[in-house]
Scaffold this active site. Sequence first.
Site, mmCIF file in Angstrom:
data_model
loop_
_atom_site.group_PDB
_atom_site.id
_atom_site.type_symbol
_atom_site.label_atom_id
_atom_site.label_comp_id
_atom_site.label_asym_id
_atom_site.label_seq_id
_atom_site.Cartn_x
_atom_site.Cartn_y
_atom_site.Cartn_z
ATOM 1 N N GLU A 1 -37.153 9.305 -0.660
ATOM 2 C CA GLU A 1 -36.184 10.390 -0.816
ATOM 3 C C GLU A 1 -36.921 11.581 -1.426
ATOM 4 O O GLU A 1 -36.505 12.744 -1.133
ATOM 5 C CB GLU A 1 -35.187 9.890 -1.759
ATOM 6 C CG GLU A 1 -34.053 9.016 -1.194
ATOM 7 C CD GLU A 1 -32.936 8.624 -1.947
ATOM 8 O OE1 GLU A 1 -31.752 8.754 -1.489
ATOM 9 O OE2 GLU A 1 -33.124 8.346 -3.126
ATOM 10 N N LEU A 2 -37.436 11.525 -2.312
ATOM 11 C CA LEU A 2 -38.086 12.355 -3.178
ATOM 12 C C LEU A 2 -39.407 13.267 -2.464
ATOM 13 O O LEU A 2 -39.193 14.625 -2.317
ATOM 14 C CB LEU A 2 -38.923 12.005 -4.366
ATOM 15 C CG LEU A 2 -38.047 11.364 -5.528
ATOM 16 C CD1 LEU A 2 -38.724 10.930 -6.801
ATOM 17 C CD2 LEU A 2 -36.943 12.404 -5.786
ATOM 18 N N VAL B 1 -37.134 2.613 -2.096
ATOM 19 C CA VAL B 1 -36.412 3.975 -1.294
ATOM 20 C C VAL B 1 -36.477 5.350 -2.001
ATOM 21 O O VAL B 1 -36.888 6.168 -1.484
ATOM 22 C CB VAL B 1 -34.743 3.908 -1.335
ATOM 23 C CG1 VAL B 1 -34.070 4.771 -0.755
ATOM 24 C CG2 VAL B 1 -34.474 2.421 -0.468
ATOM 25 N N CYS B 2 -36.702 5.361 -3.507
ATOM 26 C CA CYS B 2 -36.773 6.408 -4.264
ATOM 27 C C CYS B 2 -38.098 7.433 -3.842
ATOM 28 O O CYS B 2 -37.920 8.682 -3.592
ATOM 29 C CB CYS B 2 -36.734 6.323 -5.727
ATOM 30 S SG CYS B 2 -35.371 5.482 -6.379
ATOM 31 N N PRO B 3 -39.123 6.899 -3.390
ATOM 32 C CA PRO B 3 -40.208 7.993 -3.299
ATOM 33 C C PRO B 3 -40.074 8.435 -1.852
ATOM 34 O O PRO B 3 -40.333 9.551 -1.471
ATOM 35 C CB PRO B 3 -41.556 6.950 -3.046
ATOM 36 C CG PRO B 3 -40.837 5.526 -3.123
ATOM 37 C CD PRO B 3 -39.664 5.638 -3.670
#
Length: 187
Positions: free
Chosen positions: A50-51, A46-48
């Site tokens: 969002e970034l 999920v993090c990439p």
Amino acid sequence: MSLVGKEVKPFKAQAYHNGEFIEVTEENLKGQWSVVCFYPADFTFVCPTELEDLQNEYETLKSLGVEVYSVSTDTHFTHKAWHDTSETIGKITYPMIGDPSHVISRNFDVLIEEEGVADRGTFIIDPDGIIQTVEINAGGIGRDASTLVDKIKAAQYVRNNPGEVCPAKWKEGGETLKPSLDLVGKI
């Protein structure tokens, strides 16, 4: 206890930013509007997304006088490696702060102690270093960076127009409210 209205606590950390390692402290968050976006870990799922979404809004945020900082408990070296190997993360041009000591994550009350990673926390900080908004999501729920633009515009409007407040779904140029006895029970 809410961090809204509280001053950012002192910290010093290394960040990866545009091909260099830089030092970032709480002083970098003062004198301008700042967004600090915590995420659990590099090389995840999920993090990439969002970034990258945050990067897609970065120019708009910069035009509003906002600097963006992403933070995870990884090191600045890991941020560089992720930036160098991921097409998605390779697009990022805002500072990526490493917090392996967990100082920043604890300061912002987003550290999941038993896992050693941060919650998905987003903080809008005013030029005085005071936290104006806090949003914390569960690990599996990604954030939408486009909502930051309206929140920042509202926070800037309220700061620049004492005595006025922005109602729900307020957009720049929209009607604001002037809290008074005359409004009680009429909204």
